[in-house]
Design an enzyme around this catalytic site. Sequence first.
Site, PDB file in Angstrom:
ATOM      1  N   ALA A 149       0.840  -1.200   0.000  1.00 27.64           N
ATOM      2  CA  ALA A 149       0.000   0.000   0.000  1.00 27.64           C
ATOM      3  C   ALA A 149       0.873   1.247   0.000  1.00 27.64           C
ATOM      4  O   ALA A 149       1.835   1.337   0.756  1.00 27.64           O
ATOM      5  CB  ALA A 149      -0.910   0.015   1.235  1.00 27.64           C
ATOM      6  N   CYS A 150       0.530   2.200  -0.871  1.00 28.51           N
ATOM      7  CA  CYS A 150       1.240   3.479  -0.908  1.00 28.51           C
ATOM      8  C   CYS A 150       0.229   4.609  -0.718  1.00 28.51           C
ATOM      9  O   CYS A 150      -0.968   4.378  -0.786  1.00 28.51           O
ATOM     10  CB  CYS A 150       2.023   3.642  -2.215  1.00 28.51           C
ATOM     11  SG  CYS A 150       1.021   3.892  -3.690  1.00 28.51           S
ATOM     12  N   PRO A 151       0.701   5.824  -0.477  1.00 26.14           N
ATOM     13  CA  PRO A 151      -0.214   6.929  -0.191  1.00 26.14           C
ATOM     14  C   PRO A 151      -1.282   7.171  -1.264  1.00 26.14           C
ATOM     15  O   PRO A 151      -2.424   7.449  -0.941  1.00 26.14           O
ATOM     16  CB  PRO A 151       0.707   8.143  -0.053  1.00 26.14           C
ATOM     17  CG  PRO A 151       1.991   7.558   0.426  1.00 26.14           C
ATOM     18  CD  PRO A 151       2.094   6.230  -0.285  1.00 26.14           C
TER      19      PRO A 151
END
Length: 104
Positions: free
Chosen positions: A8-10
Site C-alpha cells: 500500500a502506498c499513499p
Amino acid sequence: MFIVCVAACPTGVAHTYMAAEALEMTGKKRGHEVKVETQGSMGAENEILDEDLARADAVIIAADVAISGKERFAGMVKLECSVSDPIKFGDAVFEAVEQEVAHG
C-alpha cells in the site's frame, strides 16, 4: 514457505502495484509461494483470506500508509517495510523474513 503480503502506498496506484509485482517475483525466485493483497485507490484487491492466514509462515507489510485489517496478522512472524523496499531491495526483504522464520 508460504508468505502473505500487503502492499500500500499513499496514492494507492503505481508503487502499490510495483511492490506487489516485486514481492511476487522475488518470492517465487527464492522458492516461496507468495500471495499479495494490494490496498489502494480501488480498495483491497486479491484479499488475504482466513485459509491463507492459517497456512502462512510469515507476513510482509510493505506500506507507507496505515493498512486495513492489520490486526489479522497478530501473533505472526511479520516484517514491516516501506512500499519501495521490495522494489529496490527485494532479496534483502525476503532474506530478513526468512531469518525471522528460521530463528522464530
